[in-house]
Write an enzyme that holds these catalytic residues in place. Structure first.
Site, short mmCIF file in Angstrom:
data_model
loop_
_atom_site.label_atom_id
_atom_site.label_comp_id
_atom_site.label_asym_id
_atom_site.label_seq_id
_atom_site.Cartn_x
_atom_site.Cartn_y
_atom_site.Cartn_z
N HIS A 345 0.80 -1.24 0.00
CA HIS A 345 0.00 0.00 0.00
C HIS A 345 0.82 1.27 0.00
O HIS A 345 0.27 2.36 0.13
CB HIS A 345 -0.92 0.05 1.22
CG HIS A 345 -1.97 -1.00 1.24
ND1 HIS A 345 -3.24 -0.79 0.76
CD2 HIS A 345 -1.93 -2.28 1.67
CE1 HIS A 345 -3.95 -1.90 0.91
NE2 HIS A 345 -3.18 -2.82 1.46
N LYS A 533 -8.73 13.53 4.79
CA LYS A 533 -7.84 12.36 4.72
C LYS A 533 -6.85 12.44 5.87
O LYS A 533 -6.80 13.46 6.56
CB LYS A 533 -7.11 12.31 3.38
CG LYS A 533 -6.47 13.65 2.99
CD LYS A 533 -5.79 13.58 1.64
CE LYS A 533 -6.71 13.69 0.45
NZ LYS A 533 -6.91 12.46 -0.29
N ARG A 534 -6.05 11.38 6.06
CA ARG A 534 -4.99 11.46 7.07
C ARG A 534 -4.13 12.69 6.81
O ARG A 534 -3.94 13.06 5.65
CB ARG A 534 -4.07 10.24 6.96
CG ARG A 534 -4.61 8.96 7.49
CD ARG A 534 -3.54 7.86 7.47
NE ARG A 534 -3.21 7.42 6.13
CZ ARG A 534 -1.98 7.25 5.66
NH1 ARG A 534 -0.92 7.50 6.42
NH2 ARG A 534 -1.76 6.81 4.43
N LYS A 539 0.54 14.30 1.25
CA LYS A 539 -0.83 14.57 0.78
C LYS A 539 -1.07 16.06 0.55
O LYS A 539 -2.05 16.48 -0.03
CB LYS A 539 -1.84 14.01 1.78
CG LYS A 539 -1.81 12.48 1.87
CD LYS A 539 -2.79 11.96 2.91
CE LYS A 539 -2.70 10.45 3.11
NZ LYS A 539 -3.42 9.67 2.08
N THR A 641 -8.65 6.41 -2.00
CA THR A 641 -9.98 5.84 -2.19
C THR A 641 -11.05 6.90 -1.92
O THR A 641 -12.16 6.82 -2.44
CB THR A 641 -10.21 4.64 -1.24
OG1 THR A 641 -9.72 4.98 0.06
CG2 THR A 641 -9.49 3.41 -1.74
N LYS A 645 -14.85 7.98 -3.69
CA LYS A 645 -16.10 8.27 -2.98
C LYS A 645 -16.67 9.61 -3.43
O LYS A 645 -17.87 9.75 -3.66
CB LYS A 645 -15.85 8.28 -1.46
CG LYS A 645 -15.39 6.93 -0.92
CD LYS A 645 -14.81 7.03 0.50
CE LYS A 645 -14.03 5.75 0.82
NZ LYS A 645 -13.12 5.89 1.97
C1 F58 Z 1 -3.26 3.85 2.20
N1 F58 Z 1 -2.35 3.54 3.25
C2 F58 Z 1 -2.58 4.57 1.04
N2 F58 Z 1 -1.73 3.47 5.45
O1 F58 Z 1 -1.92 5.72 1.51
C3 F58 Z 1 -3.64 4.96 0.02
O2 F58 Z 1 -3.05 5.54 -1.11
C4 F58 Z 1 -4.41 3.71 -0.40
O3 F58 Z 1 -5.50 4.07 -1.18
C5 F58 Z 1 -4.91 2.96 0.82
O4 F58 Z 1 -3.86 2.66 1.71
C6 F58 Z 1 -5.58 1.66 0.44
O5 F58 Z 1 -4.80 0.93 -0.43
C7 F58 Z 1 -2.70 3.72 4.54
O6 F58 Z 1 -3.84 4.05 4.86
C8 F58 Z 1 -1.81 3.67 6.78
O7 F58 Z 1 -2.80 4.08 7.34
C9 F58 Z 1 -0.56 3.34 7.55
C10 F58 Z 1 -0.78 2.08 8.35
C11 F58 Z 1 0.46 1.75 9.15
C12 F58 Z 1 0.89 2.90 10.01
C13 F58 Z 1 1.05 4.17 9.23
C14 F58 Z 1 -0.20 4.50 8.44
#
Ligand code: F58
Length: 793
Positions: A345, A533-534, A539, A641, A645
């Protein structure tokens, strides 16, 4: 129970009174919520049992292992999937109970950070809705993602507490508990039949499963999400009971413990092994009890690892096959490699997990032995393929430089490795994982992400759902591909007006919520420009907020400057230890204070930061958006994603050619999306070769200069809060190309504003083209691809 109005109402009242010893008249919304949810859970129990029975008869099963499941609320979604929502809404209204008020009582199950966890939740919904045998395995964190409280523009983190009043959707299954070993040592016993290994002096942690039903659309299939909770085991002698209890329960206490020190790292590794050890053993137990042959495991079971967090499932399955079931290494490896598939990811190097051996080895001694053996055999194969190429082999090794590289372990032990959008997969193949791709190209494939339209359209936007149903029929509710039937309506002015009315209605609903939460009045006829978003530097929420500040400067400097009124809406949590991200949140607040209170920009520019962004809040924000901000530095966002949406709800993307934006452009065509900025190739080439000097943009662009100066000249604060942001842009050469992309972003934004204000017919058409092109981003499409091309189900 739900087929007859009278019977339902009677039974509802009676259960309420019996459970709480309270008269129906005096009952609270919370009591009503719990009663209704319990009735729904019981209602589906026969289908749940039936689904399990069906699976017992030999279908191949998929298990999706994930450290996160970001589910949100379930009552409303379950009712929609069961086709009961509207019926119960009227039946309850008869009793003076608004169903939406009951839904509001439910806490979000926030067992995740963002996209990765939400994707897992969308996948579960699609698996069940497509009647596929796929289950989730995760951790039942006592506290989900922290609650964000804004104090004077600063983020405070409060512990989240979704289990406070118990959780209606789960069923605790103590009898299916599993004991997971940590620490201790490994006893090696030489026997005639070969070498045997045994754990000695291990400390055990009991993993107790809590099962949740995953209700598929149509109600035929009820799959299971199994979440493990950590408790004391009776297998560990109790020397220091309190310490043992504390350390044990800590494993499922928090999502993402602070891992900046060794203690935190150990806890996180414990969580990962806890999840996979319990899950793999319960998978094997079920498989064997249904009469399965171990040597055929990969033909009946597929296990998916969501990012590297559950990668220890690979050596854990090896351990069980070797030590408990006495298979040979070659037999065990044959099965393991065919059972596992891995999704990546991210390409951000700081997110690629590596565990120091000094932590790994003592905590998981037998697993470490197996990982070393996997590494040795893997390197031997590499040596045969690339004789003499030490450098390459060292780069690809699983254990090297005192660390275990989890992504390499995942690649070696899986038959499939996929990225989450076309561009992301290309970058994996050609750059980040190029060595592995050269070695085993057949393992690599792309699966572009998706979202469940049942939550992000049917649930979140009932107004749009009704309009679409009356226009193109209800087929799209089952099959999102049918949204394409909307395309001809891009020129139907009666339809366009209705679509506009729906959007306005949703903006009014959000405006009301903003007023209640933030005390800010926003105008529903302004452009709702949204970035939720985060919070992360890549970003580029910073690009957005600097653009707002620049816009403010433009209006201030030139009172004749024409712009369509805009409301900028943000929602974002910053990881608690991520200082820079938190400062950007503060900056958004400071800019909001400045522009919202200046008479020169009042009514023209409004900035709102919505506290505690989460799934249920997203369901209110996304349907109200006009512009969807997807402005990451090209090459850094694996997919995104949220972009999907928004598109499905008729917002127009303002984006870079990054992640799935590339495929969104493919669907909408260039006239229905706003694309700006550097391309991924350009970013990667600057990253590699250099050649970018952010200072030049400061010197040559007066608007940039004026805006950046305001970060440090007292305009926004007089305590030097934003010096660190100023320095990141100028002193540290702007790693994410904010200044480089600034002018292109500004111009594209101006163009968007112009179309919205002056060519509303065109804007409405763009909305239609986005909705009609969004069907391909249903996670049903994604899951069908996984099922066919990876899992073989
Ligand atoms: C996200 N990763 C990607 N990671 O950033 C996004 O582009 C993608 O669409 C999504 O996955 C699904 O494939 C993501 O959300 C985290 O939240 C990490 C998890 C581990 C700790 C740091 C944040």
């Amino acid at each position: 129970m739900f087929s007859d109005k009278k019977a339902f109402q009677e039974s509802f009242k009676k259960r309420l009174e019996q459970s709480y010893s309270i008269s129906f008249q005096d009952s609270t919304r919370a009591q009503q919520f719990v009663t209704l949810s319990n009735m729904v859970r019981e209602h589906i129990s026969s289908e749940w049992i039936e689904t399990n029975e069906r699976y017992r008869k030999g279908n191949k099963q998929v298990y999706y292992l994930s450290i996160e499941f970001l589910l949100g609320r379930l009552l409303g979604q379950n009712l929609i999937n069961l086709g009961l929502y509207e019926t119960l809404e009227t039946w309850l209204a008869d009793l003076n109970i608004p169903l939406d008020e009951l839904e509001e009582i439910e806490p979000d199950a926030a067992l995740g950070n963002g996209g990765l966890g939400r994707l897992a939740a969308c996948f579960l919904d699609s698996l069940a809705s497509l009647n596929l045998p796929g289950h989730g395995c995760g951790i039942r964190y006592k506290h989900g993602l922290f609650e964000q409280k804004m104090v004077d523009g600063f983020q405070m983190e409060l512990p989240e507490n979704w289990l406070r009043y118990g959780y209606v959707w789960e069923v605790r299954k103590s009898d299916l508990s599993v004991d997971v070993p940590f620490w201790g040592s490994v006893d090696v016993i030489e026997r005639k039949e070969g070498t045997k290994f045994r754990h000695v002096d291990a400390e055990y942690v009991r993993a107790v499963p809590h099962d949740m039903p995953v209700v598929g659309y149509g109600g035929e299939t009820i799959n299971t999400l199994r979440l493990w909770s950590a408790e004391m085991s009776t297998m560990t002698p109790m020397h220091d009971v309190l310490k043992y209890k504390r350390e044990t329960e800590a494993i499922s206490e928090f999502l993402y413990p602070d891992d900046s020190n060794d203690e935190g790292k150990i806890l996180r590794l414990k969580q990962q092994y806890f999840l996979v050890s319990a899950s793999i053993r319960s998978i094997l137990r079920r498989f064997l009890s249904n009469g399965g042959e171990l040597k055929e495991l990969h033909k009946h079971v597929a296990i998916h690892i969501n990012d590297t967090h559950p990668v220890l499932a690979i050596p854990e399955l090896m351990r069980l096959l070797l030590d408990e079931y006495q298979l040979s290494w070659d037999e065990a490896w044959h099965i393991t490699e065919r059972t596992f598939a891995y999704t990546n990811h991210t390409t951000l190097s700081e997110a690629l997990e590596r565990w120091p051996i000094r932590i790994f080895k003592p905590l998981l001694p037998r697993i470490f032995m197996i990982v070393e053996e996997i590494n040795e055999r893997f390197c031997k194969r590499l040596w045969e393929e690339y004789p003499g190429e030490w450098g390459r082999i060292e780069k690809m090794a699983i254990v090297a430089n005192g660390e275990v590289r989890m992504a390499h372990l995942a690649i070696a032990g899986s038959h499939s490795i996929n990225g989450v959008a076309w561009l992301h997969t290309e970058i994996l193949k050609n750059r980040e994982m190029n060595d592995f791709y050269q070695f085993q190209p057949e393992k690599f494939n792309n699966k572009t992400n998706g979202i469940t339209h049942r939550r992000w359209l049917l649930k979140a936007n009932p107004e749009l759902t009704s309009l679409l149903t009356e226009t193109i029929g209800d087929g799209f509710q089952k099959d999102a591909a049918e949204l394409s039937k909307l395309a001809p309506y891009a020129d139907d002015s009666a339809f366009l007006q209705k679509l506009w009315d729906v959007k306005t209605k949703r903006k009014e609903i959000l405006a009301k919520r903003i007023f209640e939460q933030n005390g800010v009045k926003v105008d529903p006829s302004s452009i709702f420009d949204v970035q939720v978003k985060r919070l992360h530097a890549y970003k580029r929420q910073l690009l957005n907020v600097l653009h707002i500040l620049a816009l403010y400067n433009k209006v201030k400097a030139d009172s004749s400057y024409q712009m369509a009124p805009r409301t900028f809406i943000f929602g974002a949590k910053a990881s608690p230890g991520y200082f820079y991200a938190k400062r950007i949140i503060k900056l958004i607040h400071s800019v909001a204070d400045l522009v919202n209170n200046d008479p020169a920009t009042k009514g023209l520019i409004t900035v709102v930061f919505m506290e505690n962004y989460r799934v249920s809040l997203a369901e209110d924000i996304i349907p109200a958006a006009d512009i969807s901000e997807q402005i990451s530095t090209a090459s850094k966002e694996a997919s995104g994603t949220g972009n999907m949406k928004f598109m499905m709800n008729g917002a127009i993307t303002m984006g870079t050619l990054d992640g799935a934006n590339v495929e969104i452009l493919e669907q909408t065509g260039p006239d229905n999306i706003f694309i700006f900025g550097l391309k991924a190739e350009e970013v990667m080439s600057y990253d590699k070769e250099g050649g970018y000097r952010s200072m030049d943009y400061y010197h040559h662009d007066p608007l940039i200069r004026r805006t950046l100066d305001q970060l440090v000249d007292g305009t926004l604060d007089d305590k030097g809060l934003f010096g660190v942001i100023y320095d990141s842009l100028l002193g540290e050469n702007d790693q994410y190309f904010v200044l480089k992309d600034f002018e292109s972003y500004r111009k594209t934004q101006e163009e968007a504003g112009r179309i919205y204000a002056e060519d509303q017919a065109r804007w409405r058409k763009m909305m239609v083209n986005n909705i009609s092109g969004s069907g391909i981003f249903s996670s049903d499409r994604t899951i069908k691809e996984y099922a066919k091309e990876i899992w073989n189900i």
